[in-house]
Design an enzyme around this catalytic site. Structure first.
Site, mmCIF file in Angstrom:
data_model
loop_
_atom_site.group_PDB
_atom_site.id
_atom_site.type_symbol
_atom_site.label_atom_id
_atom_site.label_comp_id
_atom_site.label_asym_id
_atom_site.label_seq_id
_atom_site.Cartn_x
_atom_site.Cartn_y
_atom_site.Cartn_z
ATOM 1 N N THR A 184 0.831 -1.194 0.000
ATOM 2 C CA THR A 184 0.000 0.000 0.000
ATOM 3 C C THR A 184 0.871 1.252 0.000
ATOM 4 O OG1 THR A 184 -1.935 1.034 1.014
ATOM 5 C CG2 THR A 184 -0.376 0.021 2.540
ATOM 6 N N LYS A 218 3.758 1.397 -3.665
ATOM 7 C CA LYS A 218 3.245 0.636 -4.812
ATOM 8 C C LYS A 218 4.142 0.711 -6.061
ATOM 9 C CE LYS A 218 -1.663 0.767 -3.667
ATOM 10 N NZ LYS A 218 -3.016 1.004 -4.166
ATOM 11 N N ASP A 273 -6.268 -3.500 -8.203
ATOM 12 C CA ASP A 273 -7.176 -2.367 -7.968
ATOM 13 C C ASP A 273 -8.202 -2.237 -9.103
ATOM 14 O OD1 ASP A 273 -6.156 -1.595 -5.537
ATOM 15 O OD2 ASP A 273 -4.728 -0.174 -6.394
ATOM 16 N N GLY A 316 -10.446 12.506 -11.900
ATOM 17 C CA GLY A 316 -9.109 12.250 -11.400
ATOM 18 C C GLY A 316 -8.267 11.552 -12.456
ATOM 19 N N ARG A 344 -8.006 18.013 -12.305
ATOM 20 C CA ARG A 344 -7.599 19.382 -11.970
ATOM 21 C C ARG A 344 -6.397 19.792 -12.836
ATOM 22 N NH1 ARG A 344 -5.450 20.255 -5.954
ATOM 23 N NH2 ARG A 344 -3.962 18.707 -6.707
ATOM 24 N N VAL A 348 -4.841 19.376 -16.136
ATOM 25 C CA VAL A 348 -5.304 18.831 -17.420
ATOM 26 C C VAL A 348 -4.246 17.966 -18.102
ATOM 27 C CG1 VAL A 348 -6.529 19.416 -19.547
ATOM 28 C CG2 VAL A 348 -6.445 21.041 -17.692
#
Ligand code: ATR
Length: 306
Positions: free
Chosen positions: A86, A90, A126, A151, A176, A178
């Site tokens: 974690t 990672k 994930d 995101g 946020r 780009v």
């Protein structure tokens, strides 16, 4: 999807001159990260091992970055089934891995490691955990659907790459920054020919435009981790049947999901992705399906406010 897992006995590894049979003898699955004390993984995995009659234990280990190398020098030789990895390791663990699954390769991040003899195999569960979550908990069939991802960080990468080969009609990535949204879109386009992949800023106009045709809206940013803040998404502009998923799992219902629910949209919390990625790790290590109903019950009762 992760590589096909053969339900076979794990190979043995030498331990103090003896061979250790990693399936029937007690072994350890580690959770490594910094911090790890908040994690619910030990609760789920230890209950799961017990339920299926395996003598293994799952141990959280807070590991500062400087101890990664010594840990990987030792762990494969001990009775280690594997590890969950974690934050913040990672990506840092990649250099210790001998073989990466296609998902781990594409994401450049590993959250599950299997020890096979002296080899370390790295996976990223994930994205596939997210796919399983929306299928099993939402009954969501991705084919022909339009997905909006909020995101463009590590979590968004996993989700986007898992969804991309599923025959979606379109993916819109809003972020946020780009340039990050753009580079993730470029990356995702390489694995899908038919899906339209777009990127834009996470602003009012782009959100309104994206909301209009959305079948699924996925919140992957770290906004909301504090339990109070939320991206102000115009849910009222999305179709009535649009579904909304958040990958944040604490609190059980994030402010983002509360707002979606208030607008009458069906919602799914990050607990589901957490549950199914854990179930995949369990199967990778043991070759057996995880006892999902038990893990689901434990997880939800731990996350539910008293
Ligand atoms: P993770 O691996 O958890 O996805 P990350 O790679 O740091 O973590 O990504 C965090 C995501 O949350 C990014 O999309 C980030 O946007 P930027 O790329 O612009 O940094 C997003 N994020 C974090 N704080 C945010 C905020 N206050 N408003 C909007 N987006 C935010």
């Amino acid at each position: 999807m992760i590589e096909k897992i053969e339900p076979q006995t794990l190979p043995s590894a030498p331990l103090h001159g003896r061979r250790v049979e990693r399936r029937s003898n007690p072994c350890v699955a580690w959770l490594i990260g910094d911090p790890v004390s908040h994690s619910l993984s030990p609760l789920l995995h230890n209950a799961a091992f017990k339920k299926v009659g395996l003598p293994h234990v799952y141990v959280p280990l807070r590991l500062p970055h400087r101890l990664l190398r010594p840990f990987f020098g030792l762990a494969p030789h001990a009775r280690t089934l594997g590890m969950n990895v974690t934050v913040p390791h990672k990506e840092a663990v990649l250099r210790f891995i001998d073989h990466l699954s296609p998902e781990a390769k594409v994401c450049g991040a590993v959250n599950c490691i299997r020890v096979r003899g002296r080899r370390l195999e790295g996976f990223n569960t994930d994205g596939s955990g997210f796919l399983a979550a929306i299928k099993k908990e939402f009954g969501f069939d991705a084919r022909g659907k339009r997905v909006v991802i909020l995101g463009a960080g590590g979590a968004a990468k996993g989700v986007a790459h898992a969804l991309a080969p599923c025959g979606l009609r379109s993916i819109i990535i809003l972020n946020r920054t780009v340039s990050r949204a753009r580079s993730l879109a470029v990356n995702v386009r390489t694995v899908t020919r038919k899906t339209i992949v777009e990127s834009a800023a996470l602003d009012r106009t782009s959100m309104e435009h994206a909301a209009e045709g959305a079948d699924l809206i996925v919140q992957t940013t770290s906004v909301g981790l504090d339990g109070r803040s939320a991206i102000r998404f115009p849910f009222q502009d999305s179709p009535r049947q649009a579904r909304v998923a958040d990958i944040v799992y604490r609190p059980l219902e994030t402010p983002f999901l509360k707002a979606a629910k208030k607008a009458g949209r069906r919602t799914l919390g990050g607990w589901a992705m957490f549950l199914y990625q854990a179930a995949e790790s369990f199967q990778i290590w043991t070759g057996q399906p995880a006892p999902i109903p038990l893990m689901r019950r434990l997880l939800l009762s731990s996350l539910r406010p008293d």
